[in-house]
Design an enzyme around this catalytic site. Structure first.
Site, short mmCIF file in Angstrom:
data_model
loop_
_atom_site.label_atom_id
_atom_site.label_comp_id
_atom_site.label_asym_id
_atom_site.label_seq_id
_atom_site.Cartn_x
_atom_site.Cartn_y
_atom_site.Cartn_z
N LEU B 83 45.93 40.05 43.50
CA LEU B 83 44.97 39.91 44.61
C LEU B 83 43.54 39.89 44.07
CD1 LEU B 83 46.76 42.34 47.10
CD2 LEU B 83 46.63 39.85 47.26
N PRO B 84 42.59 39.53 44.94
CA PRO B 84 41.21 39.43 44.42
C PRO B 84 40.66 40.75 43.88
CG PRO B 84 41.40 38.29 46.52
CD PRO B 84 42.70 39.03 46.31
N LYS B 189 41.81 46.38 30.19
CA LYS B 189 41.55 44.97 30.53
C LYS B 189 40.07 44.72 30.71
CE LYS B 189 41.61 40.83 32.44
NZ LYS B 189 41.91 40.62 33.84
N LYS B 258 32.95 39.95 37.35
CA LYS B 258 33.74 40.97 38.04
C LYS B 258 34.35 41.94 37.02
CE LYS B 258 38.02 41.58 40.48
NZ LYS B 258 39.32 40.93 40.67
#
Lengths: 316, 316, 316, 316
Positions: B83-84, B189, B258
Site C-alpha cells: 500500500l502507499p 529499508k 518518502k
C-alpha cells in the site's frame, strides 16, 4: 605462432625495461615499497630521501642510494616522486631546474597526493625547462597496496608520457587509468577519497540509527549489501575493520583529511557548490579535533558513537 | 542420490506451497507483479485493490478477484499488502480486526515502504486480535525487480513467521534477510534507500567537480570504480541511467523522498544527530521543488548541473 | 570653561592633523570617498590608482595626484590602501620595500578586505624593512558609509600605531575598535560579514516558511523583531531592501562571497569545524552560480524563492 | 477633550476587565506567573493543574483553585492554557468538548509552544462544538518575562477574538502581535526561536574562530555589534550569560529543541528546503546528546569548545 610472438613481445618489453633507468625521490611509507618493487623487477633504480634510514631500507631492497635528489634523478628515463605535499614537489622541481639536474625529456611520475593546480604549474615549468613530462599520478591502496605492487593509479598528463612510463609503473600498480590532462590525476584521486569519506560518514549515520533500533550490525550490512545502499565501505571497510573494533586498515585521519582538503580547495577554486561533501569535511574535521591526527580514519565513528550511545560492532 | 534428494525436497516444497492460500491487498506498480508471480507458482492467490483495472490485471495473471479487502484475506494463510503508506496499512488492520475478518494465526507480509513505529503498532494490534503475525518487509528492486520475482527483502518481526511465509515469498524475492524485531525491516529499508540517496548526491557533487576540470565522465567512473570511492551508484546507476541522459531507472523522486522521510522521522524519534543525511534530504527536497514529484530520482542531478554549468554525460 | 577646553582640544587636534601627510593608494568605490573625506578635512593627501579616472575624481575632491604608488606614499606619515585583495597589498609592499619607497616609521592603514595571515606577513615585512607599522583595518558600511565618513573599523596591529593614525581615520570612520594583534582586524571583519551572511540566509529560510503558511512578511518581521530572533538583517536589511523587491543596498554578491571566503580559509588554516557557516557558504555559492557575481547580495533569496514558490515581499 | 475621552476609554476597559472571568489550566514555570499576574489585576481567575503545589502557588497569588480542568474553565469568558505540548491541549479540548464543559463562545488563549497544524485542528473542533474561538499564542520572554508580565506574544486566529482577550492578555504580555490565521502564532513563535538558535550557533562558530586567533571576546562582540553581524545573541545573550560562564538565562536545551522541532516538522509538512536551519537542528541535537536535556540552551557552545580548544569567556 601466437605463442612465439608473445615471447618476442615479452623479450622486447623486458629489454625495454632493462634499458630504463629510474630515479626515485621520497621513500616514506608508500615510496619505499614502490622503489623496492621497481628494483625487484631488475630495473636500475637510484633513490634519495632526507632520511638515511629510508635510503638504507631501499638499498637493502636492491636500489642504489644517491647523495641528494639531483644524484637520484641523474640520467633517469623515468623519475618517481612520493612526497608529503605538492609544494614539496614544486620546490624539488624548482631546485632541479635551477641546477640543470633534471634529465632532458624524462618522464616524471609524481605519486604524491597532490593539488591539481600546483601539478599543472609543475607540468608547465619542467616542460619549459628541459622537455620533461610531468604526470600527476594519484594512487590508491595504501602502504599494503604499495608493498604488494597492487596500487590503483589515476594519471593526469600526456598520454605518450604515460605510455613510456607504463612498463615501470606496472611493477607497482595493478591498475593504471589515464584520466585526463595535467591535474586530472590528483583531482580524481582526491575526489575518489572524498567520496570514500562521504560513504564512510553516511554509513556511520545510517548504521548507528539502526543500532539504536536494535538491528544487529552484521545483519544490517548484509541487507544493505544485497540491496542498493552498498558501497566499498559497507562491503569491505566496515565489516573488515570496524565490526571487530580493531580499526586496523592503516590510513591515518590526517592523511584522509588532506585528500578531502584538496577537494575542498578545488571546489573553492572553481566556485562549485557541494553542500554534502562540505558537511562531510566538517565531520572529519570534528573527528580530528576529538581523536587527533594519527587516529585511524575509520575511528571517526567515535565522534558519533559518543553522541548516540550506540556502537558499530559485532553482536555480542 | 543428490539429484533424487533434491527432487524430494522440491516435491515437499511444492506440496507445501500448494496447500498455502494467499490473500493480496494493494495492486500498484509493485503489488500487481508480486501477486502475479505468486499465482504463477500455482499458489491460490485472492486479490483486492481500490482500482478495478488493477484487479483485472491480476486476474488476467491467474489470481482470483475479491469484492473487498476482507474477501481477499478470507481463509488466507499468508496475507500480503503493498500500500502507499503505513497509515493505510494500519487503517486496513483496524478495519479487518473490527470486522473479525483477519484469519486466525495468519502471517501478514507488509511490503509497503512503511514507518517502523507504525509497523510496531500494527504488529501488536493483530497479534492481540487473532494471533496474526505481522512482518514488516522492506523490498528493494523496483517494479522491474517485482516483475522478475527478484526483489531483495529486509524483514522485521518473528523468525518463525518468516519461516512460514518464506516459500511463498521466494516466488517474488530473490533474497530475503531477517534483520531484527518488528519495525527493523522498514527501518533497514529506509536507511538503505537513504544511503543510496546520499551516494547519489555525493557522486554528483564529486563528478561534476571533475567534469568542470575536463575529466571525461566514463574515465572518472572507471577510476573511482577501480579504487575506493565506489558504490552501487558509481558502478551501476550513473553508468546505466545518467551518462545516456535517459534517466530510465524508473523510481520516482517522490517515492525516494518518502523513503528518506521515513529515515528522517526515525532520526527525530530517537534524537539521533545525522548532519550529512539531513543535508542530503534537503538536496532531494530542492530537487523535488525544482523538478516535480514525478521526475526520475536520478534527475536530481539537474539541480546541481543548473548551478555549475557542467553535465554528467558521455564524452562527445 | 567646558566650552573653552573643548576648543583647545579641537585646535590641538586640528594642528596635529594639519601636520600629518597622507598617501592613499587604491581609489575604487570605497577608496575614493575615503581619500576625498581625508582631503576635505584639510589633511594633505596624495593619491594614486591604476585608473586615471579614479585619480581625477580624487583630485577633483582636493587630493594631489601622483604618477605612481611610490609617489603617492613619498613623505607620508600615514599610508592608506584600499585594494581588491591582500595579495595586491603584499605585491605593493614588496615593490615599495624593494624600491626603498616606503617612508621610515610610517603607519600603514590597509582597508582592503584582507586575509589575516597575508596581513601578518606584510606586518612583519614592512616592520623589518623600515620600521613601518602595518594595521589591518576591516571596514564595514559600504560605499555609502565611506562617502558619509561613517565606516565602522576593526583594526588589528599595534595600539600605538593606531593611536597615531586615529585622528586621520576619524575623518572616514565613525567608529574604530582595536580588536587585537596583526591579522585580527581582517579576521573580525570577515567573521562579522560571515555572520551577516548567515543571518541573511537563515532569515530567508524562516520567513519563506512563514510566507508559505500565509503569514504576512511585515507582520512576521514585527513579531520576530519584538522577540528573540532579531538581527540587523530582520531589523534593517530585509525591511529596507527586500520587502520592496528593490534590492538596493549596494553590496555585490561576489564581494560578500569574498568576505565569507576569507573566513572559510581561516577555518581551513586553524582546523576549526563550523558546519553551519560552511552550509551558508554553499548557499551563497549556489546564489552566485545562479544569479551571477554582480547580483546584489540580498538577491540570494531568489535561489530559495525559486524552489518554494513563495516570496519575501510586502503584502499586496 | 483628548484627556477626557482617554479617561472614558480607560473606565470602559477597566469595567470590561472586571467583568471578565478567566479560567487557567497549566501552572508550570510560565503558566503560574501568568495566572498570578492576571489575578493581581483584579480579574477573577480560576486555575487548575495536575500538581497540587502549582495550584497552591497560584491560590497564594490570589487565584481560585478548581478541582479539575472543567471546574477551572466553568463560566470563563477567556480560557488560558499553558501545557507541555499541543497534543496535551488537544486532549484537553476533546475532553472538555465531550463533557460539554467548554463555555459557549469563550475565547481560548493557548500559550503552549504548539504545533501549527494541531492548533488548526483544535481551532476547528472547539468552534464547531460551542462557538469557542481558539487563539494559538506563541510567547517569548521565558519565566522572567512571565513573572514581569512582559512577554512578547505572537497570535494566530480571529482578530475579533484577540480584541476580546487583549485587555486580559495585557496583564502578562508587554507586546501582542496578531500574526495571521489559526496556526500562525505557533508558527511564528517556533520560527523565531529557530532563528534564535541559528544565531546562537553561528555566533559560536564565528567567535570561537576569533578566539583561536587571539581576539578577546568582548572586543570581538563590540566590533560585531557596531557593524552588521549583530543579533540579539551578540548584543544580549552572549555578553550577559556566556562570557561569565554562568549560563544563567534559564531556558533548557530540551525546550529549545522542542521549538526547533516544531519548525522542522513544519518544513517537512510543506516540503520546504532549509539546509542551514536543518544543520542548526543537528548541532543542537548533538548538544542535547552530549549535555543532556536539562542543560541551559546557551551551553550548547560546549560541543564546539570541546572540539576546538578555545572558549567564549571574558579575557583573563
Amino acid at each position: 605462432m601466437m605463442r612465439s610472438s608473445l615471447a618476442r613481445v615479452s623479450r622486447q618489453l623486458s629489454s625495454r625495461q632493462l634499458s630504463t633507468k629510474v630515479g626515485f625521490v621520497g621513500l616514506g611509507a608508500m615510496g619505499r615499497h614502490m622503489a623496492a618493487n621497481i628494483a625487484a623487477s631488475g630495473t636500475p633504480t637510484t633513490v634519495w630521501d632526507m632520511s638515511g634510514d629510508a635510503v638504507d631500507f631501499a638499498v637493502g631492497k636492491g636500489c642504489a642510494g644517491a647523495a641528494d635528489a639531483a644524484g637520484a634523478v641523474a640520467g633517469a628515463d623515468v623519475v618517481f616522486t612520493s612526497l608529503p605535499r605538492s609544494v614539496d614537489v614544486e620546490a624539488l622541481a624548482d631546485a632541479l631546474v635551477a641546477a640543470g639536474a633534471l634529465p632532458k625529456n624524462c618522464v616524471w611520475v609524481d605519486t604524491t597526493s597532490g593539488v591539481p593546480d600546483v601539478s599543472q604549474r609543475i607540468y608547465a615549468k619542467v616542460a619549459d625547462a628541459c622537455g620533461a613530462k610531468f604526470l600527476d599520478c594519484g594512487v590508491a591502496g595504501g602502504p599494503k597496496g604499495a608493498e604488494a605492487g597492487a596500487l590503483a593509479a589515476m594519471v593526469g598528463g600526456d598520454a605518450d608520457a604515460l605510455e613510456t612510463a607504463s612498463p615501470v609503473m606496472a611493477h607497482v600498480m595493478g591498475k593504471v587509468v589515464h584520466v585526463g590532462p595535467s591535474g586530472a590525476g590528483h583531482a580524481v584521486k582526491s575526489v575518489n577519497n572524498t567520496l570514500l569519506a562521504a560513504h564512510i560518514w553516511v554509513a556511520y549515520e545510517g548504521l548507528l540509527t539502526l543500532a539504536k533500533l536494535g538491528v544487529p550490525m552484521e545483519t544490517a550490512l548484509a541487507a544493505i549489501n544485497a540491496a542498493s545502499g552498498r558501497s566499498l565501505v559497507t562491503e569491505e571497510r566496515i565489516p573488515n575493520h570496524v565490526l571487530s573494533r580493531e580499526f586496523d586498515f592503516g590510513f591515518a585521519l590526517d592523511l584522509m583529511r588532506k585528500d578531502i582538503g584538496i577537494t575542498m580547495d578545488t571546489l573553492d577554486a572553481i566556485d562549485m557548490p557541494a553542500p554534502a561533501l562540505r558537511v562531510v569535511n566538517e565531520m572529519f574535521c570534528m573527528g580530528e579535533a576529538k581523536l587527533g591526527p594519527k587516529a585511524e580514519h575509520m575511528e571517526v565513528v567515535k565522534v558519533l558513537e559518543d553522541m548516540c550511545g550506540a556502537q558499530i560492532k559485532k553482536a555480542d
